[in-house]
Design a protein around this motif. Sequence first.
Motif, PDB file in Angstrom:
ATOM      1  N   LYS A  28       1.032  -1.224  -0.225  1.00  0.00           N
ATOM      2  CA  LYS A  28       0.726   0.024   0.200  1.00  0.00           C
ATOM      3  C   LYS A  28       0.483   1.285  -0.132  1.00  0.00           C
ATOM      4  O   LYS A  28       1.789   1.830   0.613  1.00  0.00           O
ATOM      5  N   LYS A  29       0.276   2.055  -1.078  1.00  0.00           N
ATOM      6  CA  LYS A  29       1.231   3.781  -1.124  1.00  0.00           C
ATOM      7  C   LYS A  29       2.879   3.613  -1.536  1.00  0.00           C
ATOM      8  O   LYS A  29       3.772   4.202  -1.198  1.00  0.00           O
ATOM      9  N   LEU A 107       5.607  -7.150  -6.456  1.00  0.00           N
ATOM     10  CA  LEU A 107       5.293  -6.128  -5.164  1.00  0.00           C
ATOM     11  C   LEU A 107       6.165  -4.881  -4.667  1.00  0.00           C
ATOM     12  O   LEU A 107       7.354  -5.355  -5.437  1.00  0.00           O
ATOM     13  N   VAL A 108       5.221  -3.755  -4.785  1.00  0.00           N
ATOM     14  CA  VAL A 108       5.654  -2.912  -4.959  1.00  0.00           C
ATOM     15  C   VAL A 108       6.352  -1.820  -3.800  1.00  0.00           C
ATOM     16  O   VAL A 108       6.180  -2.309  -3.107  1.00  0.00           O
ATOM     17  N   ARG A 115       6.500   5.780   3.136  1.00  0.00           N
ATOM     18  CA  ARG A 115       5.889   5.280   2.846  1.00  0.00           C
ATOM     19  C   ARG A 115       4.439   5.336   3.768  1.00  0.00           C
ATOM     20  O   ARG A 115       3.179   5.929   3.571  1.00  0.00           O
ATOM     21  N   ALA A 116       5.010   5.212   5.109  1.00  0.00           N
ATOM     22  CA  ALA A 116       4.490   5.317   6.253  1.00  0.00           C
ATOM     23  C   ALA A 116       3.609   7.035   6.395  1.00  0.00           C
ATOM     24  O   ALA A 116       2.861   6.679   6.697  1.00  0.00           O
ATOM     25  N   GLY A 155       3.025  -1.546   7.965  1.00  0.00           N
ATOM     26  CA  GLY A 155       2.918  -1.637   6.953  1.00  0.00           C
ATOM     27  C   GLY A 155       4.401  -1.891   5.941  1.00  0.00           C
ATOM     28  O   GLY A 155       4.075  -2.389   4.897  1.00  0.00           O
ATOM     29  N   GLY A 156       4.719  -1.162   6.872  1.00  0.00           N
ATOM     30  CA  GLY A 156       6.803  -0.930   6.110  1.00  0.00           C
ATOM     31  C   GLY A 156       7.518  -2.173   6.577  1.00  0.00           C
ATOM     32  O   GLY A 156       8.848  -1.749   6.702  1.00  0.00           O
TER      33      GLY A 156
END
Length: 271
Positions: A28-29, A107-108, A115-116, A155-156
């Motif tokens: 995500k992001k 996967l990007v 990203r956070a 998420g990171g």
Amino acid sequence: YADRGYTVIGRNETAARRLPHVLIIGAKKSGTRALLAFLRVHPSIRASGPEVHYFDRFYSRGLSWYRSKLPLSLEGQLTVEKTPAYFTTPGVPARVKMDLPSCRLLLVVRDPVTRALSDYTQSLSKHRARRPFEEMAFVKSSPGLVNSEWGPISGGLYARHLQRWLDHFPRSSIHVVSGENLIKDPAAELCRVQEFLGLRRVITEKHFFFNVTKGFPCLVKREKSGRPHCLGSSKGRSHPEVSRETYNILRDFYRPFNYKFYKMVGQNFRW
Ligand code: A3P
């Protein structure tokens, strides 16, 4: 025929809604929408527009529901679906393995600190009156201790999430795209993606231009309208400023996870 999701479009060509051959699983992001928008230029790619969220949210609706959300494609074309929540949701890799055993995964990834901030910026745009980034990113009672449970931070933790996928899929079925390079040199990243998917190299430098106002690469021609196309205003937002100290604490926090991730994928992203 139409009832079964088939459309006869020519004597030998039957369009059908096929289950994905390729999933963009996250992160995500990190540039997942850009990757999908660029891939769609390829005549051998068919992709769903909105995120379907089958494997994380709507699994109980079954495969025929999933299929109904996917685009018509011809034999030989690859169906791509992107739902970045797949990467971080436990249980999803096992479901994907069961339903799409030979699926290829894209996967990007992007510097987890940026990203956070991007993730937090997105949540600000969705809910008004949110607490400041720094208040959320650190454990309340212990200033300086990173709150690794908070979505924008967790998420990171790429190594942790990727491990769950590697428990079910071989490394060779996962291709990792650099989110930074997707902005700097989209043609080079797309060249590698096309090679991984076994596609003819159709998407090249000539498909992109850099839009100075947006500050990002855009497509010279969109696949449908044939007109120039940049991603919408929700992509490429400015992030809130954080102090140098916060930045350094987060950088130190992610370092061991980043190194583990570089080892797992055999690529050093130099975050
Ligand atoms: P920001 O909006 O924080 O800058 P995703 O599509 O996975 O949600 O990722 C969004 C991010 O994609 C954006 O984050 C932006 O930095 C990045 N991105 C990469 N290529 C882009 C492009 N060509 N146009 C706009 N954003 C792009």
